[in-house]
Scaffold this motif. Structure first.
Motif, mmCIF file in Angstrom:
data_model
loop_
_atom_site.group_PDB
_atom_site.id
_atom_site.type_symbol
_atom_site.label_atom_id
_atom_site.label_comp_id
_atom_site.label_asym_id
_atom_site.label_seq_id
_atom_site.Cartn_x
_atom_site.Cartn_y
_atom_site.Cartn_z
ATOM 1 N N SER A 69 1.331 10.090 -11.014
ATOM 2 C CA SER A 69 0.812 11.004 -12.035
ATOM 3 C C SER A 69 0.393 10.223 -13.274
ATOM 4 O O SER A 69 1.029 9.222 -13.630
ATOM 5 N N PRO A 70 -0.646 10.683 -13.970
ATOM 6 C CA PRO A 70 -0.950 10.080 -15.272
ATOM 7 C C PRO A 70 0.257 10.235 -16.190
ATOM 8 O O PRO A 70 0.956 11.249 -16.147
ATOM 9 N N LEU A 71 0.505 9.244 -17.010
ATOM 10 C CA LEU A 71 1.666 9.276 -17.897
ATOM 11 C C LEU A 71 1.206 9.045 -19.327
ATOM 12 O O LEU A 71 0.504 8.077 -19.613
ATOM 13 N N ASN A 72 1.583 9.963 -20.197
ATOM 14 C CA ASN A 72 1.273 9.799 -21.616
ATOM 15 C C ASN A 72 2.487 9.223 -22.318
ATOM 16 O O ASN A 72 3.605 9.715 -22.152
ATOM 17 N N GLY A 112 2.167 -0.373 -20.276
ATOM 18 C CA GLY A 112 1.461 -0.065 -19.036
ATOM 19 C C GLY A 112 1.875 -0.992 -17.911
ATOM 20 O O GLY A 112 2.089 -0.555 -16.767
ATOM 21 N N ASN A 113 1.995 -2.289 -18.219
ATOM 22 C CA ASN A 113 2.529 -3.231 -17.233
ATOM 23 C C ASN A 113 3.950 -2.840 -16.838
ATOM 24 O O ASN A 113 4.329 -2.914 -15.661
ATOM 25 N N ALA A 114 4.729 -2.439 -17.836
ATOM 26 C CA ALA A 114 6.126 -2.088 -17.579
ATOM 27 C C ALA A 114 6.234 -0.971 -16.555
ATOM 28 O O ALA A 114 7.144 -0.964 -15.715
ATOM 29 N N ARG A 115 5.307 -0.012 -16.619
ATOM 30 C CA ARG A 115 5.354 1.075 -15.643
ATOM 31 C C ARG A 115 5.212 0.529 -14.231
ATOM 32 O O ARG A 115 5.956 0.932 -13.327
ATOM 33 N N VAL A 116 4.279 -0.378 -14.025
ATOM 34 C CA VAL A 116 4.088 -0.967 -12.699
ATOM 35 C C VAL A 116 5.361 -1.698 -12.253
ATOM 36 O O VAL A 116 5.855 -1.497 -11.135
ATOM 37 N N PRO A 127 -5.755 -6.922 9.723
ATOM 38 C CA PRO A 127 -5.516 -6.146 8.503
ATOM 39 C C PRO A 127 -4.633 -6.905 7.519
ATOM 40 O O PRO A 127 -3.679 -7.586 7.915
ATOM 41 N N PHE A 128 -4.962 -6.768 6.242
ATOM 42 C CA PHE A 128 -4.231 -7.499 5.210
ATOM 43 C C PHE A 128 -2.939 -6.781 4.831
ATOM 44 O O PHE A 128 -1.856 -7.378 4.799
ATOM 45 N N ALA A 129 -3.036 -5.479 4.512
ATOM 46 C CA ALA A 129 -1.858 -4.707 4.122
ATOM 47 C C ALA A 129 -1.903 -3.351 4.813
ATOM 48 O O ALA A 129 -2.948 -2.724 4.918
ATOM 49 N N ARG A 130 -0.730 -2.877 5.249
ATOM 50 C CA ARG A 130 -0.658 -1.607 5.971
ATOM 51 C C ARG A 130 -0.656 -0.408 5.014
ATOM 52 O O ARG A 130 -1.151 0.658 5.337
ATOM 53 N N TYR A 131 -0.076 -0.591 3.840
ATOM 54 C CA TYR A 131 0.004 0.490 2.849
ATOM 55 C C TYR A 131 -0.347 -0.075 1.468
ATOM 56 O O TYR A 131 0.145 -1.137 1.079
ATOM 57 N N TRP A 132 -1.175 0.677 0.745
ATOM 58 C CA TRP A 132 -1.559 0.298 -0.611
ATOM 59 C C TRP A 132 -1.010 1.339 -1.577
ATOM 60 O O TRP A 132 -1.266 2.529 -1.438
ATOM 61 N N MET A 133 -0.259 0.888 -2.575
ATOM 62 C CA MET A 133 0.352 1.794 -3.541
ATOM 63 C C MET A 133 -0.113 1.427 -4.951
ATOM 64 O O MET A 133 -0.128 0.249 -5.325
ATOM 65 N N HIS A 134 -0.469 2.446 -5.730
ATOM 66 C CA HIS A 134 -0.916 2.230 -7.106
ATOM 67 C C HIS A 134 -0.313 3.293 -8.020
ATOM 68 O O HIS A 134 -0.262 4.478 -7.647
ATOM 69 N N VAL A 135 0.119 2.886 -9.197
ATOM 70 C CA VAL A 135 0.657 3.848 -10.161
ATOM 71 C C VAL A 135 -0.501 4.577 -10.836
ATOM 72 O O VAL A 135 -1.659 4.146 -10.773
ATOM 73 N N GLY A 136 -0.178 5.688 -11.484
ATOM 74 C CA GLY A 136 -1.187 6.422 -12.245
ATOM 75 C C GLY A 136 -1.485 5.739 -13.569
ATOM 76 O O GLY A 136 -0.766 4.830 -14.003
ATOM 77 N N PHE A 137 -2.545 6.184 -14.226
ATOM 78 C CA PHE A 137 -2.923 5.602 -15.513
ATOM 79 C C PHE A 137 -1.916 5.986 -16.596
ATOM 80 O O PHE A 137 -1.316 7.065 -16.563
ATOM 81 N N LEU A 138 -1.753 5.101 -17.547
ATOM 82 C CA LEU A 138 -0.889 5.363 -18.691
ATOM 83 C C LEU A 138 -1.738 5.394 -19.958
ATOM 84 O O LEU A 138 -2.505 4.464 -20.222
ATOM 85 N N ASN A 139 -1.627 6.489 -20.702
ATOM 86 C CA ASN A 139 -2.282 6.605 -22.008
ATOM 87 C C ASN A 139 -1.242 6.557 -23.111
ATOM 88 O O ASN A 139 -0.049 6.823 -22.873
ATOM 89 N N VAL A 140 -1.680 6.241 -24.302
ATOM 90 C CA VAL A 140 -0.804 6.229 -25.464
ATOM 91 C C VAL A 140 -1.317 7.265 -26.450
ATOM 92 O O VAL A 140 -2.484 7.216 -26.860
ATOM 93 N N ASN A 141 -0.455 8.228 -26.779
ATOM 94 C CA ASN A 141 -0.862 9.334 -27.652
ATOM 95 C C ASN A 141 -2.152 9.987 -27.148
ATOM 96 O O ASN A 141 -3.073 10.284 -27.907
#
Length: 465
Positions: free
Chosen positions: A298-301, A38-42, A247-261
């Protein structure tokens, strides 16, 4: 170029604060263990965002921190009978080992929280002076009630946050939502001198201060995992904007959740994978490729079966690369392009344009990889015996350019080794002389070197395994 801004909940045109320059802060690991998939995805996703911005001509100052003082670190260090610093040093080294295996480029700066204690103390003083923080029994807390925009990133009001947050019961705090900027030292914990007594910084203040120190009071992009939206990033906004009045940050980016199986990753469910464990069975390029085959929001399995499928897809790209290289090395020369060849090179340029178009649309690596597969398919269909070698070279250059942005499909052998070339020529001579025993012996020798031969009507092709 457009990106999805978590703050506004929509795609926005990307316009950096200073033309041609981008400041980018990505929350890094807490260094008490190997990082998981999950960290690796980020880390992989925002490595590609950075690489693409650089590809498009921006000068990117990229900061990824190390949280090297934290409750989990203190607990693990005590369990192992080591110091928090020794634990941090060890797992920062291990982080770089895994990250570099995944093709992640080192940040412009990799600050450590413990190297910024003086700046953290000064920042907290500023918040106290401006009336946003208060001292309570050796701790210092941020007064959430004083920051009117609290909740603007997670899009929740105060009542929702109180009911939905996991907040420590602490009689010293004025309000359950108030969060620690400085924690008084407890027995067995490391500590630093401060105006409020010996203690250590809270987690949220560390990132605000390191972003402020290395990138300035307002940054272009702040990014991280989906679990950081609240409370970590929400608290970063509150304390940063309260201290600096901007303002602290102009754009905020976040990855989707990662599930395992198809389940949340959890050690208790025995579906917890670290990158170090996966590297024992898989080339880390396969892990990187798998991550990039999905849009980052997108969520990632994740599963080992899906990783095997990713390996098959990456193998197809490598086979396509070898096909292009074959005609690049064996093609015709000394003549003008035919009309068909000119049309092909124009179409090859079109793949670059399509790649840029999909990456400009919120860094859509899934569609970018689809464009690369289409390029490979057209090359496999068009390239044939008698083709001009510069036509194949054009396809090779565009393919490697696009894959270079994603940092996949490395040409591990751009020039055939002299020893390999010599052995292939000796085998061809043995075959021409019908000396099958010698030809087979040379084939086996090449296989032992990791070289697989394929005899085709157009000649011998080879690839590494």
């Amino acid at each position: 170029m457009k990106l999805y801004n978590t703050m506004t909940g929509q795609k926005e045109e990307f316009v950096p604060l200073r033309p041609g320059e981008v400041t980018m802060y990505v929350c890094g690991p807490t260094v008490y263990n190997y990082f998981h998939v999950g960290n690796a995805r980020v880390f992989v996703v925002f490595d590609v965002v950075r690489r693409y911005l650089e590809y498009r001509g921006y000068k990117v100052t990229y900061v990824q921190n190390f949280t090297d003082i934290d409750d989990k670190m203190i607990k693990r260090a005590n369990e192992e009978g080591t110091t928090v610093k020794e634990l941090g040093d060890r797992f920062i080294k291990e982080y770089f080992d895994d990250a570099e295996a995944l093709g992640i480029k080192r940040a412009t700066y990799h600050p450590r929280a413990t190297e910024n204690i003086d700046n953290i103390i000064e920042f907290i003083k500023k918040l106290i002076d401006r009336g946003y923080a208060y001292v309570a029994g050796g701790d210092v807390y941020f007064d959430v009630s004083k920051f009117g925009d609290y909740g603007k990133l997670s899009h929740k009001n105060i009542d929702e946050l109180i009911s939905g947050a996991r907040i420590d019961v602490n009689e010293l705090k004025d309000d359950p939502l108030d969060f620690a900027l400085w924690k008084a030292q407890k027995e067995g914990e490391p500590g630093w001198e401060s105006p409020w007594g010996v203690g250590r910084p809270g987690w949220h203040i560390e990132c605000s201060v390191m972003a402020n120190t290395f990138l300035g009071q307002t940054i272009d992009i702040h990014a991280g995992g989906p679990d950081l939206v609240f409370p970590h990033h929400e608290n970063e906004i509150a304390q940063s904007e309260a201290a600096n009045g901007r303002p602290f940050a102009r754009y905020w980016m976040h990855v989707g959740f990662l599930n395992v199986n198809n389940e949340k990753m959890s050690k208790s469910k025995n579906n917890f994978f670290t990158v170090r464990e996966l590297r024992e069975k898989y080339d880390p390029e396969i892990i990187r490729f798998f991550i990039l085959t999905s849009h980052y929001r997108s969520p990632l399995n994740f599963s080992l079966e899906l990783l095997d499928q990713a390996k098959n897809g990456l193998d197809r790209l490598y086979n396509g690369l070898e096909n292009i290289k074959f005609f690049m090395n064996r093609g015709a020369e000394g003549r003008e392009y035919t009309a068909e060849e000119r049309g092909f090179t124009d179409r090859v340029d079109g793949y670059r344009d399509r790649f840029v178009q999909v990456m400009d649309d919120d860094f859509n690596t899934a569609d970018a990889i689809a464009v690369i597969f289409e390029l490979i398919r057209e090359c496999n269909s068009f390239l044939k015996e008698g083709i001009h070698k510069q036509v194949a070279k054009k396809a090779y250059d565009v393919l490697m350019e696009l894959c270079g942005v994603l940092n996949i499909l490395e040409d591990k052998e751009q020039v055939v080794d002299e020893d390999i070339r010599r052995l292939i020529e000796e085998r061809q001579k043995a075959r021409a002389e019908r000396n099958w025993a010698l030809a087979d012996k040379i084939r086996d020798q090449l296989r032992d070197m990791g070289i697989i031969l394929e005899d085709t009507p157009s000649g011998v092709r080879w690839k590494r395994v």
